[in-house]
Design a protein around this motif. Structure first.
Motif: not given
Ligand code: MN
Length: 260
Positions: A6-7, A71, A92, A109, A112, A125
């Motif tokens: 994710t990000n 996020p 992330s 970031t 998340a 992250a």
């Protein structure tokens, strides 16, 4: 290994795509990211409007969703609704721009990754100071190498904040485990006037990272090192504010409710 990527830069960000494609050889890769950039959204979540999750094609062996939320929404929705089983790891990144010092409190970031930690999933992250030069492709290849060679799963209650420096004029030679720095920004608000004569403000400014100590993430990234900063979320400070006795009896008779 099942990895959720994710990000906050949004589903179309080069850093997400490079990371997802690099991690495909390590296991099953899923991507859940905001459908547009949501940088600096911190730990906010969406409560008062619906969340849509649109499937996206990010290449072979990657399941991806573009989500109309933050996020943190993306991690929550993926883990609690979209995926049948929780992932083994949430990564992330790779964020366009570093997340150092106090940035971690504003960063989508990092948030998340924090949300993954809340859900009991190991989380990292990852941020790149500047996409110049070999940029995201090198950063993604580095992350894959690090996960296979230098990475040890964080202990319970801890997440990793990894930052990569500018890759020009030279590539980093070392991963340093360092504490968070401060990262003070100067000239933060620009003051302007809109076409109707109303004053407005725009947050801007730059950080003076070079002045920070080399044993901090800010100082080490400025000097060209990759940094790894383990973060914990236990921020209670009872040890610094020792109240004796620990419990204060309330004198109910002394409290007067103001009459309106
Ligand atoms: Mn971002």
């Amino acid at each position: 290994m099942r990895i959720l990527v994710t990000n906050d830069d949004g589903i179309d960000a080069a850093g997400i795509l490079a990371l997802a494609r690099a991690l495909v050889s390590l296991g099953e890769v899923m991507v859940a990211a905001p459908e547009r950039e949501r940088s600096a959204s911190g730990h906010s979540i969406t409560l008062h409007k619906p969340l849509h999750a649109f499937t996206r094609d990010l290449g072979p062996n990657v399941r991806a969703w573009a989500i109309t939320g933050t996020p943190v929404d993306c991690v929550k929705l993926a883990v609690e609704a979209l995926l049948r089983d929780p992932p083994d790891l949430v990564v992330s990144g790779i964020n366009n721009g570093s997340n150092l010092g106090r940035d971690v409190f504003y960063s989508g970031t990092v948030s998340a990754a924090i949300e993954a930690l809340f859900l009991g999933i190991p989380a990292i992250a990852i941020s790149l100071a500047s996409p110049d030069g070999p940029g995201f492709p090198w950063a993604a290849a580095f992350v894959k190498w690090w996960l296979q060679n230098g990475y040890e799963p964080p202990p319970a209650g801890v997440l990793y904040n990894l930052n990569l420096p500018r890759l020009v004029p030279r590539l980093p030679t070392e991963v340093r485990r360092v504490k968070l720095g401060k990262r003070q920004y100067q000239n933060e608000f620009h003051r302007r006037v809109d076409p109707r004569g109303h004053e407005y403000f725009w947050l801007a400014g730059s950080a003076s990272d070079e002045t920070e100590e080399p044993d901090t993430d800010v100082g080490a990234v400025a000097r060209g090192y990759v940094t790894l900063t383990p973060l914990r979320l236990e921020i209670t400070a009872l040890d610094l504010v020792p109240i004796r006795p620990g419990h204060l009896p309330i004198d109910a008779d002394a409290i007067r409710i103001p009459s309106s």
